[in-house]
Design a protein around this motif. Sequence first.
Motif, PDB file in Angstrom:
ATOM      1  N   LYS B  46       0.829  -1.218   0.000  1.00  0.00           N
ATOM      2  CA  LYS B  46       0.000   0.000   0.000  1.00  0.00           C
ATOM      3  C   LYS B  46       0.864   1.270   0.000  1.00  0.00           C
ATOM      4  O   LYS B  46       0.650   2.185  -0.802  1.00  0.00           O
ATOM      5  CB  LYS B  46      -0.914   0.012   1.241  1.00  0.00           C
ATOM      6  N   SER B  47       1.828   1.307   0.936  1.00  0.00           N
ATOM      7  CA  SER B  47       2.674   2.505   1.035  1.00  0.00           C
ATOM      8  C   SER B  47       3.514   2.687  -0.224  1.00  0.00           C
ATOM      9  O   SER B  47       3.728   3.807  -0.698  1.00  0.00           O
ATOM     10  CB  SER B  47       3.592   2.417   2.253  1.00  0.00           C
ATOM     11  N   THR B  48       3.985   1.564  -0.754  1.00  0.00           N
ATOM     12  CA  THR B  48       4.779   1.637  -1.974  1.00  0.00           C
ATOM     13  C   THR B  48       3.943   2.239  -3.104  1.00  0.00           C
ATOM     14  O   THR B  48       4.404   3.127  -3.834  1.00  0.00           O
ATOM     15  CB  THR B  48       5.282   0.233  -2.360  1.00  0.00           C
ATOM     16  N   ALA B 167      -2.927  10.230   1.576  1.00  0.00           N
ATOM     17  CA  ALA B 167      -2.752  10.031   3.012  1.00  0.00           C
ATOM     18  C   ALA B 167      -2.406   8.578   3.292  1.00  0.00           C
ATOM     19  O   ALA B 167      -3.076   7.670   2.805  1.00  0.00           O
ATOM     20  CB  ALA B 167      -4.030  10.427   3.749  1.00  0.00           C
ATOM     21  N   ASP B 168      -1.323   8.366   4.059  1.00  0.00           N
ATOM     22  CA  ASP B 168      -0.921   7.010   4.405  1.00  0.00           C
ATOM     23  C   ASP B 168      -1.274   6.747   5.860  1.00  0.00           C
ATOM     24  O   ASP B 168      -0.644   7.276   6.761  1.00  0.00           O
ATOM     25  CB  ASP B 168       0.591   6.837   4.188  1.00  0.00           C
ATOM     26  N   GLU B 169      -2.306   5.943   6.083  1.00  0.00           N
ATOM     27  CA  GLU B 169      -2.812   5.642   7.411  1.00  0.00           C
ATOM     28  C   GLU B 169      -2.918   6.895   8.283  1.00  0.00           C
ATOM     29  O   GLU B 169      -2.299   6.974   9.340  1.00  0.00           O
ATOM     30  CB  GLU B 169      -1.918   4.593   8.082  1.00  0.00           C
ATOM     31  N   PRO B 170      -3.720   7.854   7.858  1.00  0.00           N
ATOM     32  CA  PRO B 170      -3.781   9.142   8.565  1.00  0.00           C
ATOM     33  C   PRO B 170      -4.361   9.009   9.965  1.00  0.00           C
ATOM     34  O   PRO B 170      -4.131   9.877  10.801  1.00  0.00           O
ATOM     35  CB  PRO B 170      -4.696   9.994   7.674  1.00  0.00           C
TER      36      PRO B 170
HETATM   37 MG   LIG Z   1       2.630   1.100   4.932  1.00  0.00          MG
END
Ligand SMILES: [Mg+2]
Lengths: 385, 235
Positions: B46-48, B167-170
């Motif tokens: 996901k983050s990638t 947004a990454d896991e905000p």
């Molecule tokens: Mg991640």
Amino acid sequence: MTLKLISIRNLMRRKGKAAFILAGLVVGVATVVGIFTFVEATTHDIAHKLEQYGANILIVPKTENLSLSYGGLSLGGVSFDLEEIRESELARLATIPNHRNIAAVGPIVLGVASVESRRMLLAGVDFKAAEILKPWWRVGGRFPQDDEVLLGAEAARALGLETGQGLSVNGRNLVVSGRIELTGSQDDQLAFLTLATAQQLFAKSGKISMVEVAALCKDCPIEDMVRQIAAVLPGAKVMAIQQVVKSRMEALAQFQKFSYGISAVVLFIGGLVVLVTMMGSVRERTEEIGIFRAVGFRRSHIMQVVFLEAGIISALAGVFGYGLGWASAAAALALSGDGHSGPVAFAPALALGAVVLALVLGLVATVYPAQMASRLDPNEALRAL
Amino acid sequence: MSYIVADQLGKSFGAGAAAVHAVSGLNFRIAPGEFVAIMGESGAGKSTLLGMLGAMNAPTTGRLHVDGIDVYALNPDRLADFRREYLGFVFQSFHLIPYLSVIENVMLPLAVSRQGSPEKRRRAQEALAEVGLGGKAGRLPGEISGGEKERVAVARAIVNEPPVLLADEPTGNLDSGNSREIMRMFQRLNASGMTVIMVTHSAECSGYAGRVMRLSDGRLKTDRRTAVSALRRAS
Ligand SMILES: [Mg+2]
Ligand SMILES: Nc1ncnc2c1ncn2[C@@H]1O[C@H](COP(=O)(O)OP(=O)(O)O)[C@@H](O)[C@H]1O
């Protein structure tokens, strides 16, 4: 909100690091400024003394059988058997390229005469030049005018004469105008007359035996002036008198080389301090730099932030370094007490130089850390956290 | 009309047998004004993927077009400019600059723009008001709560009025009350036309999105438009 504000805020937050970098640069700059100021002041001082050492060039006629001790005044007795130089030729001295460096020209007429039934060496000199050529003279009484005589300390003692008394030289009556206190040189045994009186006494009108020249030569090599004078007076032999001054100048040059070497080392270390501290700071700021990049700072913007910080510290270091170096030099000069009079003056050019030096050193040492910062991959920088 | 187009977008780390395919060959399109939640197990990529969408992580395969721009064909300077002009980022761990005040943090994306200081300040104040923090502009990040920090991060992400918010896991570090606040904020921004793409673990949060993309092992497992969001939006 500007890049400048970011730099300033970061400096304020990391005062310890900033102070460390500042100290590294200040020490480097202060060393250079201190040494430079000290050497400059001492050189100036020596150049000033150079004038007080009197004549440093001697012009004598070309003869073969001459044994010259100091100034050609060998009391062995052969040296006044000289050919003469024409007084009129001396005007040519004003035509040499470095004529501005000539402080005084002192023609001398030498001769042996019977004084009160003793054989004595007499010297006709130009007393106007004596102050520069014979700075060590302490005269009791005054300089002689025509038909007067100034006695060296030994001569006065041997003759038992006081100021105001008369004496007969080669049958001519002269009055003692004064005496020179003991100098420890040949001057002590001599009797000094005006040039005109001596020329009349020895029937050498328009002629002189030798010439002393005082050259103010801080920057121009004395050898050059010797060559120039020899060129305009082909009939004479021109010599530089090797003096204490010269060896002192050499010692100073030696010190100068040594201390510039030290400065280079100290500067190098200062640069290393900046480099290492900045690199550590960049590593610590990985997250921040990642954020800067994420919000759209270009690489060059990151470099600007880092360089701005280095630049601000460096400029401060230049100012403080100049102050510290100047104070150190002043203290060193006061301690060495080497006849240097008065405080060291503020030197705007040197102060500017100190700031430029600090800036160049600080910024050059920051090139690598700044590049390192600008090359951080924002994705990596933020992922690691 | 597609605004974001991923074409065989993939990223692997390392080479040969040891290579990790964090994301492999994704194809999808996102229209302007969509609210997308990206979900999946930890390590799913996901983050990638979000980094690639955010012009921060160059893909090893495929292409990404945003607004017709071939993003990874841009040179590094233009890529930075692209991030500034098109994107706003919100991170799980806030990523505020500790020595800058709240309003200075919000102004950060404006630091390299040519606007005058009063204009920058005005825009930052506006963004802070938007996230309900108008009164804390002068505080340092250390002096506010976690929920407030996240809101500062949102204000910073929207100060440039970018078309896309990432947004990454905000809400990863927030309690449910604060999480809900942030989600409502995203919804509001989305309603005003901003494309929102959010990585989340939370089913509740994904409920605010109009579309959920589910990743597993770097592949797109499901990609659904949800009806729930319509209900939430109405509430
Ligand atoms: Mg991640
Ligand atoms: N920079 C990297 N170097 C090596 N492996 C990475 C890197 N970034 C991500 N990965 C790997 O790629 C996979 C996906 O990671 P990530 O996108 O962070 O997953 P998620 O965000 O879904 O938890 C993981 O196996 C992770 O270890």
